[in-house]
Scaffold this motif. Structure first.
Motif, PDB file in Angstrom:
ATOM      1  N   LEU A 236       2.815  69.532  83.448  1.00 48.25           N
ATOM      2  CA  LEU A 236       3.464  68.283  83.806  1.00 48.25           C
ATOM      3  C   LEU A 236       3.114  67.202  82.803  1.00 48.25           C
ATOM      4  CD1 LEU A 236       2.712  68.282  87.655  1.00 48.25           C
ATOM      5  CD2 LEU A 236       4.790  69.055  86.498  1.00 48.25           C
ATOM      6  N   THR A 237       4.002  66.228  82.659  1.00 46.54           N
ATOM      7  CA  THR A 237       3.740  65.114  81.753  1.00 46.54           C
ATOM      8  C   THR A 237       3.052  63.963  82.462  1.00 46.54           C
ATOM      9  OG1 THR A 237       5.958  64.222  82.216  1.00 46.54           O
ATOM     10  CG2 THR A 237       5.718  65.698  80.302  1.00 46.54           C
ATOM     11  N   HIS A 238       3.011  63.990  83.791  1.00 46.95           N
ATOM     12  CA  HIS A 238       2.312  62.953  84.544  1.00 46.95           C
ATOM     13  C   HIS A 238       1.902  63.535  85.889  1.00 46.95           C
ATOM     14  CE1 HIS A 238       6.322  62.759  86.304  1.00 46.95           C
ATOM     15  NE2 HIS A 238       5.774  62.165  87.359  1.00 46.95           N
ATOM     16  N   ILE A 239       1.039  62.813  86.583  1.00 43.43           N
ATOM     17  CA  ILE A 239       0.565  63.254  87.892  1.00 43.43           C
ATOM     18  C   ILE A 239       1.229  62.403  88.978  1.00 43.43           C
ATOM     19  CG2 ILE A 239      -1.443  63.545  89.397  1.00 43.43           C
ATOM     20  CD1 ILE A 239      -1.393  65.415  87.011  1.00 43.43           C
ATOM     21  N   ASP A 240       1.913  63.054  89.880  1.00 44.36           N
ATOM     22  CA  ASP A 240       2.489  62.380  91.045  1.00 44.36           C
ATOM     23  C   ASP A 240       1.497  62.569  92.193  1.00 44.36           C
ATOM     24  OD1 ASP A 240       3.861  61.510  93.282  1.00 44.36           O
ATOM     25  OD2 ASP A 240       5.787  62.360  92.641  1.00 44.36           O
ATOM     26  N   TYR A 241       0.600  61.603  92.361  1.00 46.58           N
ATOM     27  CA  TYR A 241      -0.487  61.766  93.325  1.00 46.58           C
ATOM     28  C   TYR A 241       0.017  61.912  94.758  1.00 46.58           C
ATOM     29  CZ  TYR A 241      -4.174  60.858  89.935  1.00 46.58           C
ATOM     30  OH  TYR A 241      -5.036  60.960  88.871  1.00 46.58           O
ATOM     31  N   ARG A 242       1.046  61.145  95.116  1.00 45.56           N
ATOM     32  CA  ARG A 242       1.582  61.258  96.483  1.00 45.56           C
ATOM     33  C   ARG A 242       2.101  62.673  96.747  1.00 45.56           C
ATOM     34  NH1 ARG A 242       2.387  56.404  99.241  1.00 45.56           N
ATOM     35  NH2 ARG A 242       2.432  54.513  97.951  1.00 45.56           N
ATOM     36  N   ALA A 243       2.901  63.175  95.804  1.00 47.70           N
ATOM     37  CA  ALA A 243       3.482  64.509  95.979  1.00 47.70           C
ATOM     38  C   ALA A 243       2.395  65.582  95.938  1.00 47.70           C
ATOM     39  CB  ALA A 243       4.530  64.769  94.900  1.00 47.70           C
ATOM     40  N   SER A 244       1.430  65.422  95.023  1.00 45.53           N
ATOM     41  CA  SER A 244       0.352  66.407  94.921  1.00 45.53           C
ATOM     42  C   SER A 244      -0.455  66.462  96.200  1.00 45.53           C
ATOM     43  CB  SER A 244      -0.558  66.073  93.736  1.00 45.53           C
ATOM     44  OG  SER A 244       0.095  66.313  92.508  1.00 45.53           O
ATOM     45  N   TRP A 245      -0.763  65.278  96.778  1.00 45.77           N
ATOM     46  CA  TRP A 245      -1.554  65.276  98.004  1.00 45.77           C
ATOM     47  C   TRP A 245      -0.742  65.818  99.185  1.00 45.77           C
ATOM     48  CZ3 TRP A 245      -5.646  66.277 100.164  1.00 45.77           C
ATOM     49  CH2 TRP A 245      -5.953  65.878 101.467  1.00 45.77           C
ATOM     50  N   ALA A 246       0.540  65.522  99.238  1.00 43.23           N
ATOM     51  CA  ALA A 246       1.370  66.062 100.313  1.00 43.23           C
ATOM     52  C   ALA A 246       1.374  67.593 100.261  1.00 43.23           C
ATOM     53  CB  ALA A 246       2.795  65.518 100.204  1.00 43.23           C
ATOM     54  N   THR A 247       1.472  68.136  99.033  1.00 37.33           N
ATOM     55  CA  THR A 247       1.419  69.590  98.869  1.00 37.33           C
ATOM     56  C   THR A 247       0.054  70.141  99.263  1.00 37.33           C
ATOM     57  OG1 THR A 247       3.041  69.503  97.074  1.00 37.33           O
ATOM     58  CG2 THR A 247       1.671  71.474  97.209  1.00 37.33           C
ATOM     59  N   ALA A 248      -0.992  69.468  98.785  1.00 41.04           N
ATOM     60  CA  ALA A 248      -2.353  69.926  99.078  1.00 41.04           C
ATOM     61  C   ALA A 248      -2.653  69.860 100.566  1.00 41.04           C
ATOM     62  CB  ALA A 248      -3.353  69.073  98.295  1.00 41.04           C
ATOM     63  N   ARG A 249      -2.254  68.795 101.203  1.00 43.00           N
ATOM     64  CA  ARG A 249      -2.561  68.624 102.622  1.00 43.00           C
ATOM     65  C   ARG A 249      -1.887  69.710 103.463  1.00 43.00           C
ATOM     66  NH1 ARG A 249      -1.384  66.542 107.421  1.00 43.00           N
ATOM     67  NH2 ARG A 249      -3.003  65.340 108.494  1.00 43.00           N
ATOM     68  N   ALA A 250      -0.623  69.983 103.167  1.00 40.12           N
ATOM     69  CA  ALA A 250       0.082  71.020 103.920  1.00 40.12           C
ATOM     70  C   ALA A 250      -0.569  72.384 103.712  1.00 40.12           C
ATOM     71  CB  ALA A 250       1.556  71.055 103.496  1.00 40.12           C
ATOM     72  N   ALA A 251      -0.936  72.677 102.467  1.00 37.27           N
ATOM     73  CA  ALA A 251      -1.552  73.968 102.180  1.00 37.27           C
ATOM     74  C   ALA A 251      -2.922  74.094 102.833  1.00 37.27           C
ATOM     75  CB  ALA A 251      -1.669  74.148 100.663  1.00 37.27           C
ATOM     76  N   LEU A 252      -3.732  73.048 102.725  1.00 42.63           N
ATOM     77  CA  LEU A 252      -5.079  73.088 103.303  1.00 42.63           C
ATOM     78  C   LEU A 252      -5.039  73.158 104.822  1.00 42.63           C
ATOM     79  CD1 LEU A 252      -6.838  70.479 100.979  1.00 42.63           C
ATOM     80  CD2 LEU A 252      -7.216  72.961 101.013  1.00 42.63           C
ATOM     81  N   LYS A 253      -4.036  72.561 105.413  1.00 38.56           N
ATOM     82  CA  LYS A 253      -3.908  72.637 106.865  1.00 38.56           C
ATOM     83  C   LYS A 253      -3.597  74.070 107.299  1.00 38.56           C
ATOM     84  CE  LYS A 253      -2.092  70.054 110.778  1.00 38.56           C
ATOM     85  NZ  LYS A 253      -1.318  68.855 111.195  1.00 38.56           N
ATOM     86  N   ALA A 254      -2.713  74.716 106.568  1.00 34.67           N
ATOM     87  CA  ALA A 254      -2.391  76.115 106.896  1.00 34.67           C
ATOM     88  C   ALA A 254      -3.595  77.016 106.661  1.00 34.67           C
ATOM     89  CB  ALA A 254      -1.204  76.581 106.051  1.00 34.67           C
TER      90      ALA A 254
END
Length: 404
Positions: A236-254
């Motif tokens: 990636l050329t930049h970090i989308d922190y909101r999107a990254s955390w949304a992905t991480a949170r869903a995965a970690l919850k599962a």
């Protein structure tokens, strides 16, 4: 008040913990405004501990001579700053009580607790310092050092940003080059939803690891990771922190739900969690609930948009609490594996340098659990320098200079 402020400006009062003058980044001697000095002194006075713990300074010793006291302690314990405890025996030397340690007291700020037969326990800070650093500094060879933020490592991990595993790989690679030191930005958790403040220098807490940098592929629960998050084909050329955390949170919850379904596995998870970790997990679950309510416009009447109260902790989703317990357990495990992966690091030859923020987010966990450690009505910042001629204000309360 003007007379008191004037005296403080021209003759620093050690008890006030406020400098009467300072030298800024441009080399100029500055005298702070009288109103600022008065405000800081009043803030300290309002929240001062009526009986702050005493401090004992020691250098390369095994024994801690205690201050003369009418009451004699019957037991003592020394809690080191890394959480370990040194066995203590009490003895007398020339009529003075002495706390005798089994080993040399390591460098650092430790806590000595004295128990009495008919009085409450007493806490003493033990500052163990070296006699001098001059020899160490003069004799130290020049060393190679590498500093890189985790978000700059490529390719990114499943959450769109590098992981603790990537940092471990980097550290192992640096070991090949004269045991180079590896440094990175603070790795503490930050607010990445509501509120949103991704700055590593405004962490939710300085006591936990960031959940965002977990490598889910290095866990037994990796099978619970959604297939679309398992790999990222391109950098990636930049970090989308909101999107990254949304992905991480869903995965970690599962993944936490899968771990929770196995009593044996969940016992392993909890074994790496302290009581403080549990309270942190509850706080983060309450923050998530508040963020959801804020977006829906259903936040409890009279509450602020972000600040969590004790009542909020009673209305959280247990699955959200499990998420953060699981994440902290995994983060601890992966950071421990990183520390153990460098043989030279165990000999202090090539340490990992982790930057430490001087404060925490005002709506974060540390401010929630220990408000007594922070000065109210004041903001931390920096005096003028070449980069910021007008100085800086950092948006969080400074640490109380005398709080224990």
């Amino acid at each position: 008040m003007a007379d008191r402020v004037s005296r403080s400006l021209h003759a620093a009062d050690p008890a006030a913990c406020v400098l009467s003058s300072y030298q800024d980044g441009l080399g100029q001697t500055r005298t702070p405004p009288a109103e600022a000095v008065a405000a800081l002194q009043d803030a300290i006075a309002r929240s001062a501990d009526p009986a702050p713990p005493p401090i004992i300074i020691t250098r390369g010793a095994r024994a801690i001579p205690l201050r003369p006291d009418s009451a004699k302690p019957i037991a003592a314990s020394l809690l080191l700053e890394d959480g370990a405890e040194l066995p203590i025996k009490l003895s007398a030397r020339r009529g003075r009580a002495v706390a005798q340690c089994s080993d040399l007291i390591p460098l650092g700020v430790h806590t000595l607790t004295l128990d009495y037969r008919s009085a409450p326990p007493q806490r003493i800070f033990v500052l163990a310092q070296p006699d001098t650093l001059r020899t160490t500094i003069d004799d130290a060879p020049r060393r190679l050092a590498l500093f890189i933020p985790l978000y700059a490592l490529s390719p990114p991990g499943p959450f769109g940003i590098a992981t603790y595993t990537d940092l471990r790989t980097l550290a192992q690679w640096a070991d090949q080059f004269d045991h180079a030191l590896v440094g990175t930005l603070p790795l503490f958790p930050t607010f990445l939803d509501q509120p949103f403040d991704p700055s590593p220098y405004a962490p939710i807490t300085r006591l936990m690891w960031s959940e965002l940098f977990i490598d889910p592929r290095a866990t037994p629960e990796a099978a619970a990771l959604p297939a679309r998050n398992a790999t990222r084909a391109r950098p990636l050329t930049h970090i989308d922190y909101r999107a990254s955390w949304a992905t991480a949170r869903a995965a970690l919850k599962a993944m936490s739900a899968r771990a929770r379904s196995s009593p044996a596995r969940w016992s392993e998870i909890l074994a790496r969690c302290s009581a403080q970790t549990v309270r942190y997990a509850q706080f983060r679950a309450a923050t998530d609930a508040a963020a959801t309510a804020h977006r829906r416009g259903t936040r409890r009447a009279g509450s602020t948009a972000h600040r969590i109260t004790t009542k909020d902790l009673a209305h959280t989703n247990p699955a959200d609490t499990d998420l953060y317990l699981y994440a902290q357990s995994i983060a601890n495990q992966q950071m421990t594996a990183l520390a153990r992966s460098r043989p030279a690091a165990r000999n202090s030859a090539s340490p990992l340098y982790l930057d430490l923020p001087v404060g925490v987010h005002p709506d974060g966990f540390d401010a929630f659990t220990r408000p007594d450690l922070f000065l109210t009505g004041a903001e931390a910042g920096a005096p003028p320098d070449d980069l910021n001629p007008r100085g800086q204000s950092w948006g969080f309360a400074p640490l109380h200079p005398t709080a224990g």
